[in-house]
Design an enzyme around this catalytic site. Structure first.
Site, PDB file in Angstrom:
ATOM      1  N   TYR A  37      -1.511  -5.230  -5.231  1.00  0.00           N
ATOM      2  CA  TYR A  37      -1.423  -4.734  -3.993  1.00  0.00           C
ATOM      3  C   TYR A  37      -2.063  -5.502  -2.881  1.00  0.00           C
ATOM      4  O   TYR A  37      -1.573  -5.623  -1.880  1.00  0.00           O
ATOM      5  CB  TYR A  37      -2.119  -3.019  -4.132  1.00  0.00           C
ATOM      6  CG  TYR A  37      -2.346  -2.412  -2.791  1.00  0.00           C
ATOM      7  CD1 TYR A  37      -1.114  -2.377  -1.963  1.00  0.00           C
ATOM      8  CD2 TYR A  37      -3.543  -2.490  -2.103  1.00  0.00           C
ATOM      9  CE1 TYR A  37      -1.609  -1.638  -0.633  1.00  0.00           C
ATOM     10  CE2 TYR A  37      -3.892  -1.969  -0.856  1.00  0.00           C
ATOM     11  CZ  TYR A  37      -2.770  -1.617  -0.150  1.00  0.00           C
ATOM     12  OH  TYR A  37      -3.019  -0.805   1.134  1.00  0.00           O
ATOM     13  N   LYS A  78      -0.445  -7.181   0.152  1.00  0.00           N
ATOM     14  CA  LYS A  78      -0.771  -7.046   1.719  1.00  0.00           C
ATOM     15  C   LYS A  78      -1.348  -8.257   2.325  1.00  0.00           C
ATOM     16  O   LYS A  78      -1.016  -8.753   3.540  1.00  0.00           O
ATOM     17  CB  LYS A  78      -2.265  -6.075   1.831  1.00  0.00           C
ATOM     18  CG  LYS A  78      -2.042  -4.628   1.350  1.00  0.00           C
ATOM     19  CD  LYS A  78      -0.953  -4.121   1.996  1.00  0.00           C
ATOM     20  CE  LYS A  78      -1.097  -3.703   3.514  1.00  0.00           C
ATOM     21  NZ  LYS A  78      -0.046  -3.052   4.254  1.00  0.00           N
ATOM     22  N   ASN A  95     -11.782   1.658   4.147  1.00  0.00           N
ATOM     23  CA  ASN A  95     -11.342   2.934   3.554  1.00  0.00           C
ATOM     24  C   ASN A  95     -11.160   4.112   4.848  1.00  0.00           C
ATOM     25  O   ASN A  95     -12.392   4.199   5.345  1.00  0.00           O
ATOM     26  CB  ASN A  95     -12.565   3.319   2.672  1.00  0.00           C
ATOM     27  CG  ASN A  95     -12.452   2.352   1.431  1.00  0.00           C
ATOM     28  OD1 ASN A  95     -13.234   1.097   1.637  1.00  0.00           O
ATOM     29  ND2 ASN A  95     -11.839   2.793   0.431  1.00  0.00           N
ATOM     30  N   VAL A 150      12.706   0.384   4.971  1.00  0.00           N
ATOM     31  CA  VAL A 150      12.451  -1.084   5.910  1.00  0.00           C
ATOM     32  C   VAL A 150      13.128  -2.014   4.967  1.00  0.00           C
ATOM     33  O   VAL A 150      13.218  -3.265   5.652  1.00  0.00           O
ATOM     34  CB  VAL A 150      10.741  -1.230   5.738  1.00  0.00           C
ATOM     35  CG1 VAL A 150      10.249  -1.488   4.431  1.00  0.00           C
ATOM     36  CG2 VAL A 150      10.534  -2.044   6.731  1.00  0.00           C
ATOM     37  N   GLY A 189       0.208   6.397  10.484  1.00  0.00           N
ATOM     38  CA  GLY A 189       1.085   6.247  11.413  1.00  0.00           C
ATOM     39  C   GLY A 189       1.410   7.475  12.368  1.00  0.00           C
ATOM     40  O   GLY A 189       1.595   7.303  13.547  1.00  0.00           O
TER      41      GLY A 189
END
Length: 372
Positions: free
Chosen positions: A183, A187, A212, A61, A15
């Site tokens: 995970y 996603k 990656n 969030v 980010g």
């Protein structure tokens, strides 16, 4: 006035680099981040690397009020807020599902009331599970997995029904998901929810499946982060990187600078709407090779990787990217080689310290039967 872009998780590794990219191209940037201790340490303070022009709003969030405030006046959203880590997700199931799935749901419910021009969500190569493979006869196989008995025997390669070794080939976006971990499942839920609600409510949405990613600003003391950051933590403490299996598993490593540029293109290219893209380098490397290259870049070639011969539940053998779709639609072209990226990473690491929690994390997985 220039467009205002919100990045959830915007104080983190990817980010913050995206914020730099957007600011350099005339956007205004706001970040919503909860400064989680596992990533940012116990102090919960604004990271020094975060560009001073980024408006940082500290909040979660999953908090509708915080999300409503963060969306005020916003033209586009990058949804990067997530807990990251294959191994940890297999026992912190509630936390991963809460942050990743519920956080996305809260964001989307708020976007229905406060719509934006475009929503871009960070997905992951982890959703593929094993990548595509080619057999000795040239046929392509998908969805092939290794049995537990095979792994316990130390037979690491992916094989067909006749026991023949299959070789990895680049995996395109239309490969069916395999979802080998909590995970990966979370996603996939994030990307599907964003595209689904985007279509239903007329919010142009894009999903980017990151491979990656490596570069500066990764959380070096987080033992569940990217593999190069984990290796860096070991090297900085004079310890050999620990590599599962035989070290010849293949991955695609992509520079965070290339990822940030791809993210900007996903905002700016109209044709990207409602599509999914692999974001990677298009090159493949073995984990052993990357560890050895990193040792040389850090001036520590004498620290050889330790090949453990062990296996972690949820891990895959090979997955490398087909980036043709991103090239054709986004005009994306990787620019930073692994060699160049490792040189910059080594220079940055000289001024860093890291708490090596790798052994602790491995023990945690082993105690739960998640590492063999």
């Amino acid at each position: 006035m220039s467009k205002l872009v919100l990045i959830t998780g915007g104080a983190g590794f990817i980010g913050s680099h995206l914020a730099d990219e957007l600011l350099a191209h005339g956007y205004r940037v706001r970040a919503l981040d909860n400064l989680a201790p596992q990533v940012h340490g116990p102090d919960a303070k604004r990271p020094d690397y975060l560009h001073p022009d980024v408006e940082l709003m500290v909040g979660d969030v999953r908090d509708p009020a915080a999300v409503r405030r963060a969306l005020l006046g916003v033209d586009a959203v990058y949804h990067f807020a997530a807990v990251v880590g294959v191994g940890q997700s297999m026992y912190e199931i509630a936390r991963y599902t809460d942050v990743n799935n519920m956080g996305t749901a809260v964001l989307l419910e708020t976007l229905i009331q406060q719509p934006v021009e475009r929503l871009i969500v960070a997905s992951s190569m982890s959703i593929y599970g094993e990548g595509l493979y080619r057999g000795p006869d040239g046929s392509i196989s998908a969805g092939v997995e290794r049995s537990l008995a095979q792994l316990k025997a130390g037979d690491w390669e992916v094989r067909n029904a006749d026991g023949e070794v299959l070789r990895p080939v680049p995996t395109p976006e239309d490969k069916a998901p395999a979802l080998p971990s909590v995970y990966a499942l979370s996603k996939y839920d994030q990307e599907r929810m964003c595209l689904m609600i985007g279509r239903a409510y007329g919010i142009s949405s894009v999903a980017l499946r990151f491979f990656n990613i490596f570069g500066t600003r990764q959380a070096l003391s987080n033992p569940y982060t990217g593999v190069l950051a984990i290796f860096a933590s070991r090297f900085l403490n004079g310890n050999p990187p620990l590599i599962n299996e035989d070290g010849y598993q293949q991955r695609d490593f992509v520079s965070v600078y290339d990822v940030a540029r791809a993210c900007r293109l996903a905002l700016e290219v109209p044709e990207a709407a409602d599509q999914v893209f692999n974001i990677a380098s298009g090159n493949q490397y073995t984990i052993r090779e990357v560890a050895e290259r990193m040792a040389v870049a850090l001036g520590k070639p004498q620290i050889r990787p330790e090949i453990t011969g062990k296996y972690r539940v949820g891990d895959i053998r090979h997955c490398v990217a087909d980036i043709g779709h991103a090239r054709r639609v986004l005009g994306y072209e990787p620019r930073v080689s692994l060699e160049e990226g490792l040189v910059e990473l080594a220079e940055w690491l000289e001024g860093q310290s890291a708490v090596d929690r790798v052994a602790e994390a491995r023990a945690e997985l082993a105690m739960r039967g998640l590492a063999l």
